[in-house]
Write an enzyme that holds these catalytic residues in place. Structure first.
Site, PDB file in Angstrom:
ATOM      1  N   LYS A 156       0.836  -1.215   0.000  1.00  0.00           N
ATOM      2  CA  LYS A 156       0.000   0.000   0.000  1.00  0.00           C
ATOM      3  C   LYS A 156       0.865   1.258   0.000  1.00  0.00           C
ATOM      4  CE  LYS A 156      -2.697   0.900   3.749  1.00  0.00           C
ATOM      5  NZ  LYS A 156      -2.345   2.203   4.351  1.00  0.00           N
ATOM      6  N   SER A 157       1.863   1.301   0.880  1.00  0.00           N
ATOM      7  CA  SER A 157       2.711   2.508   0.972  1.00  0.00           C
ATOM      8  C   SER A 157       3.406   2.780  -0.359  1.00  0.00           C
ATOM      9  CB  SER A 157       3.792   2.313   2.046  1.00  0.00           C
ATOM     10  OG  SER A 157       3.217   2.192   3.306  1.00  0.00           O
ATOM     11  N   ARG A 214       2.819   5.937  -3.304  1.00  0.00           N
ATOM     12  CA  ARG A 214       3.950   6.780  -3.728  1.00  0.00           C
ATOM     13  C   ARG A 214       4.173   6.665  -5.237  1.00  0.00           C
ATOM     14  NH1 ARG A 214       4.229   5.661   1.588  1.00  0.00           N
ATOM     15  NH2 ARG A 214       5.471   6.968   2.993  1.00  0.00           N
ATOM     16  N   GLY A 255      -4.856   7.982   5.505  1.00  0.00           N
ATOM     17  CA  GLY A 255      -3.942   8.936   6.146  1.00  0.00           C
ATOM     18  C   GLY A 255      -2.748   9.233   5.257  1.00  0.00           C
ATOM     19  N   ARG A 266      -8.176  12.071  12.950  1.00  0.00           N
ATOM     20  CA  ARG A 266      -6.720  11.831  12.998  1.00  0.00           C
ATOM     21  C   ARG A 266      -5.940  13.151  12.979  1.00  0.00           C
ATOM     22  NH1 ARG A 266      -5.305   6.881   9.103  1.00  0.00           N
ATOM     23  NH2 ARG A 266      -3.311   7.077  10.199  1.00  0.00           N
ATOM     24  N   SER A 305       7.751   8.986  11.955  1.00  0.00           N
ATOM     25  CA  SER A 305       6.592   8.828  11.075  1.00  0.00           C
ATOM     26  C   SER A 305       6.995   9.061   9.629  1.00  0.00           C
ATOM     27  CB  SER A 305       5.491   9.819  11.483  1.00  0.00           C
ATOM     28  OG  SER A 305       4.642  10.083  10.386  1.00  0.00           O
ATOM     29  N   ASP A 333       2.045  -1.204  12.109  1.00  0.00           N
ATOM     30  CA  ASP A 333       0.745  -1.621  11.557  1.00  0.00           C
ATOM     31  C   ASP A 333       0.449  -3.097  11.827  1.00  0.00           C
ATOM     32  OD1 ASP A 333       0.529   0.953  10.643  1.00  0.00           O
ATOM     33  OD2 ASP A 333       1.201   0.487   8.610  1.00  0.00           O
ATOM     34  N   ARG A 351      -6.078   1.847  18.101  1.00  0.00           N
ATOM     35  CA  ARG A 351      -5.838   0.403  17.973  1.00  0.00           C
ATOM     36  C   ARG A 351      -5.463  -0.267  19.292  1.00  0.00           C
ATOM     37  NH1 ARG A 351      -3.006   0.422  11.917  1.00  0.00           N
ATOM     38  NH2 ARG A 351      -4.987   0.578  10.797  1.00  0.00           N
ATOM     39  N   ARG A 374      -7.283  -3.200   9.523  1.00  0.00           N
ATOM     40  CA  ARG A 374      -6.359  -4.120  10.212  1.00  0.00           C
ATOM     41  C   ARG A 374      -7.056  -4.842  11.371  1.00  0.00           C
ATOM     42  NH1 ARG A 374      -2.290  -3.672   6.958  1.00  0.00           N
ATOM     43  NH2 ARG A 374      -1.685  -1.596   6.265  1.00  0.00           N
TER      44      ARG A 374
END
Ligand code: SPQ
Length: 428
Positions: free
Chosen positions: A19-20, A24, A91, A119, A164, A312, A343, A386
């Site tokens: 996903k990340s 990108r 996010g 968030r 982060s 995650d 979470r 998740r």
């Protein structure tokens, strides 16, 4: 959705694209000069939101399943969107896109779903304002809706309070458009997909242990990207293979970037039967095949700089720990409170309903194993992909059936998750 306890899980699956990296690939392709071709893209809801936002800024993007072609014309050709940019549940989309928009002289407004509205955004709007972007939003720029008018940026040196990748990436993407050299330092190294992919697009960066610098004014040149399977998605089946009796699962082409492989270190420390066969590093990201089989596990402590390498995966690690002998302590993980759900709360409340011996702490949780999960309860993902997937795997080992509400959330990162559970349990 109701899932019944399965006897075994066996077979081979291809984990969907990371996903990340998928996010990108679209963002950087959109601001590069030329045509970027992406293979094994993740067509999950979050990454489709990213495509939608860039189309609204005039970028021509073709997407058919896992193939994406982006016809970039460079940063300067992004157009003022005539509509609100809606990031859905993502996010990564909102925070990284703000870094890009910080350098664009037009106006844009960003919103997302109910979860995004809760968030924190000041962690990104704060440094972007220091670079010179004009940003406003609810609670003085902390929450969506956010509006931004960028341009005229000057480089900054920024010490991020948290490790982060979203803060780091937003600052780097704004720094790319600023006058001078922007440097960001973080307490621990977060995932480095932005740095790796910017290099592939021809941008030079300077990196050391916890800092990264970028000189403004560089342009991106289109390239081809292969997206490896997402280790965060693989984590669910790594845990399933370890805790479901008499199982053996092979996971093909899983990303093995060291900033993401905390789950592998944890499985090894807990005593899991895991084989790793690294294949290649196509496109600057290492990947390989993983084979996991049913294991005798022991509890461990997970803390410090390990946390950002598996943040995650903590929901599924909590389930793993219920099947390990002894106590597993997870600390230094307060960031879990500001994800799609809190979470710490959602993991503890839903696993307790299934019979786990688990308690929340200020910055993590304690899990006492080994427990038989009784099930026979109604649980919910609370709209968090998740949490939904962790409960899906939990339901494979409970004594009685479990009813999971809001399973649709898995579309965010793993659209065929439940098909993969079914496939593996059918191949016995
Ligand atoms: O995109 P989003 O919603 O923030 O997704 C999550 C996830 O669980 O999929 C977090 F909730 O992953 C983040 C991750 O936690 C994705 C990400 C990235 O691609 O840069 C970085 C991490 O967040 P952060 O806040 O530590 O930078």
């Amino acid at each position: 959705m109701k899932i019944h306890k399965n006897a075994t899980m066996n077979g081979e699956i291809h984990i969907p694209g990371d996903k990340s990296i998928s996010h990108r690939s679209v963002m950087f392709g959109a601001i590069a000069d030329g045509t970027t071709v992406v293979k094994n893209f993740l067509p999950g809801a979050d990454c489709l939101s990213t495509i939608d936002c860039f189309r609204k800024m005039g970028v021509d993007i073709e997407q058919k399943g896992t193939d994406v072609v982006i016809h970039g014309k460079g940063l300067k050709e992004l157009k003022e969107p005539s509509d609100i940019l809606d990031v859905g549940n993502s996010g990564t989309t909102i925070r990284l896109m703000m870094g890009i928009l910080a350098g664009c002289e037009f106006h844009s407004t960003l919103i997302g779903d109910e979860s995004i509205a809760k968030r924190p955004m000041k962690r990104v709007t704060g440094p972007l304002k220091q670079l010179g972007a004009k940003i406003d939003g609810r609670a003085n720029g902390e929450y969506t809706p956010l509006s931004i008018r960028g341009g005229n940026l000057k480089a900054i040196t920024y010490q991020s309070p948290v490790a982060s990748a979203q803060i780091k990436s937003a600052v780097l993407l704004a720094g790319l458009q600023a006058e001078g050299t922007t440097t960001l330092t973080e307490p621990h190294k977060s995932r480095d997909h932005t740095e790796r992919m910017l290099s592939m697009f021809g941008v030079s960066l300077h990196e050391d242990a916890q800092s990264v610098s970028i000189e403004g004014g560089q342009t991106l040149k289109a390239t081809d990207i292969f997206v490896p399977g997402d280790i965060s998605s693989a984590a669910f089946f790594l845990v399933a293979g370890s805790i479901v009796p008499n199982s053996r699962i092979v996971l093909k082409n899983v990303g093995l970037n060291k900033t993401r492989t905390g789950i592998i270190d944890v499985l090894k420390q807990m005593g899991a039967n895991l084989e790793i066969n690294e294949v290649d590093a196509k496109g600057g990201e290492p990947y390989g095949d993983l084979t996991i089989s049913t294991s005798s596990l022991k509890g461990i402590e997970i803390s410090g700089d390990m946390i950002s390498r598996l943040i995650d995966e903590i929901p599924i690690i909590a389930l793993l720990a219920t099947q390990a002998e002894g106590t597993t302590i997870i600390k230094d993980a307060a960031e879990l409170k500001v994800k799609e759900t809190n979470r710490i709360d959602t993991v503890v409340s839903e696993l307790k309903k299934l019979g786990a011996n688990i308690e929340a702490t200020d910055d993590g949780m304690k899990i006492h194993g080994k427990t038989t999960l009784k099930g026979g309860a109604v649980v919910s993902s609370y709209g968090d992909h998740r949490i939904g997937m962790m409960l899906g795997i939990a339901a494979c080992i409970t004594e009685r059936a479990v009813q999971i509400e809001d399973t649709d959330a898995v579309r965010v990162s793993y659209p065929n998750f439940f098909e993969h559970i079914e496939f593996l349990t059918k191949t016995v």
